[in-house]
Scaffold this motif. Structure first.
Motif, PDB file in Angstrom:
ATOM      1  N   LEU A  26     -49.041 -24.907  49.518  1.00  0.00           N
ATOM      2  CA  LEU A  26     -48.933 -25.961  48.714  1.00  0.00           C
ATOM      3  C   LEU A  26     -48.582 -25.421  47.260  1.00  0.00           C
ATOM      4  N   TYR A  27     -47.511 -25.740  46.593  1.00  0.00           N
ATOM      5  CA  TYR A  27     -47.479 -25.043  45.174  1.00  0.00           C
ATOM      6  C   TYR A  27     -47.359 -26.141  44.285  1.00  0.00           C
ATOM      7  N   GLU A  33     -44.819 -24.687  34.001  1.00  0.00           N
ATOM      8  CA  GLU A  33     -44.201 -23.666  35.049  1.00  0.00           C
ATOM      9  C   GLU A  33     -43.029 -24.051  35.464  1.00  0.00           C
ATOM     10  N   SER A  34     -42.317 -24.844  34.722  1.00  0.00           N
ATOM     11  CA  SER A  34     -40.789 -24.936  35.198  1.00  0.00           C
ATOM     12  C   SER A  34     -40.141 -23.813  35.079  1.00  0.00           C
ATOM     13  N   MET A  35     -38.973 -23.875  35.729  1.00  0.00           N
ATOM     14  CA  MET A  35     -38.209 -22.607  36.108  1.00  0.00           C
ATOM     15  C   MET A  35     -37.512 -21.753  34.870  1.00  0.00           C
ATOM     16  N   ASP A  36     -37.349 -22.936  33.661  1.00  0.00           N
ATOM     17  CA  ASP A  36     -36.832 -22.255  32.534  1.00  0.00           C
ATOM     18  C   ASP A  36     -38.149 -21.922  31.704  1.00  0.00           C
ATOM     19  N   LYS A  37     -39.256 -22.097  32.122  1.00  0.00           N
ATOM     20  CA  LYS A  37     -40.467 -21.727  31.126  1.00  0.00           C
ATOM     21  C   LYS A  37     -41.081 -20.391  31.610  1.00  0.00           C
ATOM     22  N   ILE A  38     -40.997 -20.126  32.976  1.00  0.00           N
ATOM     23  CA  ILE A  38     -41.853 -18.833  33.196  1.00  0.00           C
ATOM     24  C   ILE A  38     -40.808 -17.630  33.528  1.00  0.00           C
ATOM     25  N   ALA A  39     -41.541 -16.517  33.401  1.00  0.00           N
ATOM     26  CA  ALA A  39     -40.612 -15.172  33.375  1.00  0.00           C
ATOM     27  C   ALA A  39     -40.105 -15.117  34.699  1.00  0.00           C
ATOM     28  N   LEU A  40     -38.935 -14.077  34.761  1.00  0.00           N
ATOM     29  CA  LEU A  40     -38.189 -13.929  36.022  1.00  0.00           C
ATOM     30  C   LEU A  40     -39.097 -13.261  36.684  1.00  0.00           C
ATOM     31  N   LYS A  42     -42.241 -13.450  37.497  1.00  0.00           N
ATOM     32  CA  LYS A  42     -43.200 -14.455  38.045  1.00  0.00           C
ATOM     33  C   LYS A  42     -42.415 -15.508  38.844  1.00  0.00           C
ATOM     34  N   GLN A  43     -41.262 -15.549  38.558  1.00  0.00           N
ATOM     35  CA  GLN A  43     -40.523 -16.470  39.725  1.00  0.00           C
ATOM     36  C   GLN A  43     -40.100 -15.698  40.646  1.00  0.00           C
ATOM     37  N   ARG A  44     -39.813 -14.440  40.691  1.00  0.00           N
ATOM     38  CA  ARG A  44     -39.570 -13.505  41.762  1.00  0.00           C
ATOM     39  C   ARG A  44     -40.824 -13.512  42.767  1.00  0.00           C
ATOM     40  N   HIS A  45     -41.869 -13.167  42.319  1.00  0.00           N
ATOM     41  CA  HIS A  45     -43.206 -13.299  42.744  1.00  0.00           C
ATOM     42  C   HIS A  45     -43.321 -14.710  43.674  1.00  0.00           C
ATOM     43  N   LEU A  46     -43.003 -15.818  42.948  1.00  0.00           N
ATOM     44  CA  LEU A  46     -43.466 -16.995  43.588  1.00  0.00           C
ATOM     45  C   LEU A  46     -42.138 -16.992  44.933  1.00  0.00           C
ATOM     46  N   ILE A  47     -40.957 -16.795  44.650  1.00  0.00           N
ATOM     47  CA  ILE A  47     -40.092 -16.711  45.763  1.00  0.00           C
ATOM     48  C   ILE A  47     -40.577 -16.159  46.740  1.00  0.00           C
ATOM     49  N   ASN A  48     -40.907 -14.562  46.722  1.00  0.00           N
ATOM     50  CA  ASN A  48     -41.453 -13.771  47.678  1.00  0.00           C
ATOM     51  C   ASN A  48     -42.606 -14.186  48.314  1.00  0.00           C
ATOM     52  N   ASN A  49     -43.538 -15.075  47.653  1.00  0.00           N
ATOM     53  CA  ASN A  49     -44.663 -15.632  48.241  1.00  0.00           C
ATOM     54  C   ASN A  49     -44.062 -16.820  49.134  1.00  0.00           C
ATOM     55  N   PHE A  50     -43.133 -17.502  48.809  1.00  0.00           N
ATOM     56  CA  PHE A  50     -42.778 -18.654  49.605  1.00  0.00           C
ATOM     57  C   PHE A  50     -42.016 -18.029  50.978  1.00  0.00           C
ATOM     58  N   LYS A  51     -41.363 -16.911  50.628  1.00  0.00           N
ATOM     59  CA  LYS A  51     -40.635 -16.325  51.971  1.00  0.00           C
ATOM     60  C   LYS A  51     -41.708 -15.664  52.917  1.00  0.00           C
ATOM     61  N   LEU A  52     -42.679 -15.130  52.232  1.00  0.00           N
ATOM     62  CA  LEU A  52     -43.940 -14.504  53.246  1.00  0.00           C
ATOM     63  C   LEU A  52     -44.628 -15.589  53.978  1.00  0.00           C
ATOM     64  N   ALA A  53     -44.744 -16.621  53.273  1.00  0.00           N
ATOM     65  CA  ALA A  53     -45.408 -17.698  54.026  1.00  0.00           C
ATOM     66  C   ALA A  53     -44.546 -18.407  55.125  1.00  0.00           C
ATOM     67  N   ARG A  62     -43.662 -28.016  47.660  1.00  0.00           N
ATOM     68  CA  ARG A  62     -43.496 -27.613  46.275  1.00  0.00           C
ATOM     69  C   ARG A  62     -43.480 -29.171  45.834  1.00  0.00           C
ATOM     70  N   VAL A  63     -44.614 -29.366  44.806  1.00  0.00           N
ATOM     71  CA  VAL A  63     -44.704 -30.631  44.240  1.00  0.00           C
ATOM     72  C   VAL A  63     -44.711 -30.324  42.455  1.00  0.00           C
ATOM     73  N   GLU A  64     -44.303 -31.096  41.861  1.00  0.00           N
ATOM     74  CA  GLU A  64     -44.178 -31.051  40.309  1.00  0.00           C
ATOM     75  C   GLU A  64     -45.266 -32.187  39.924  1.00  0.00           C
ATOM     76  N   SER A  65     -46.388 -31.652  39.231  1.00  0.00           N
ATOM     77  CA  SER A  65     -47.181 -32.405  38.820  1.00  0.00           C
ATOM     78  C   SER A  65     -48.210 -31.843  37.704  1.00  0.00           C
ATOM     79  N   ALA A  66     -48.631 -32.796  36.686  1.00  0.00           N
ATOM     80  CA  ALA A  66     -49.423 -32.076  35.531  1.00  0.00           C
ATOM     81  C   ALA A  66     -50.834 -31.949  36.330  1.00  0.00           C
ATOM     82  N   HIS A  67     -51.164 -32.704  37.152  1.00  0.00           N
ATOM     83  CA  HIS A  67     -52.723 -32.846  37.734  1.00  0.00           C
ATOM     84  C   HIS A  67     -52.796 -32.239  38.861  1.00  0.00           C
TER      85      HIS A  67
END
Length: 121
Positions: A26-27, A33-40, A42-53, A62-67
């Motif tokens: 669960l992410y 942390e929107s894609m236009d606000k986080i560094a590339l 960190k985005q790459r690490h996130l994508i690699n983690n999704f791929k590994l899982a 993947r859920v967008e939420s402030a809570h």
């Protein structure tokens, strides 16, 4: 933390395999942390983690939420998840103080449910 995330994903996959049960990653993407606000990187690490899982047999949610804590509990209840695994935070004292409220909210919600919490290092 890119390395901690990979370790938690691998350990969680092993636990699910041991118990012969499905598992999900669960992410909860907060507004900052929107894609236009986080560094590339960190985005790459996130994508690699999704791929590994995915490679290890996990399902990605993947859920967008402030809570974050509320969202974790909602997804766990919807999916009838019985165990939540999180990584031990490797943070400075200041970040630990800020994250304490989030962790306490999660613990409070878990205490009235039948869901176990496992903290992996």
């Amino acid at each position: 933390n890119a390395q901690t995330s990979k370790n938690v994903i691998r350990k969680t996959a092993r636990l699910a395999s041991y118990y012969n049960s499905p598992w999900v990653l669960l992410y909860v993407q907060t507004p900052k942390e929107s894609m236009d606000k986080i560094a590339l990187d960190k985005q790459r690490h996130l994508i690699n983690n999704f791929k590994l899982a995915t490679e290890l047999g996990g399902e990605i949610i993947r859920v967008e939420s402030a809570h974050v804590s509320r969202t974790i509990m909602e997804v766990a209840e919807q999916r009838q998840i019985t165990t939540i695994c999180i990584g031990k935070p490797h943070m400075s004292l200041f970040k630990v103080i800020l994250a304490t409220n989030l962790f306490n909210q999660l613990l409070k919600k878990l205490s009235v449910s039948e869901i176990d919490l496992v903290i992996l290092s």
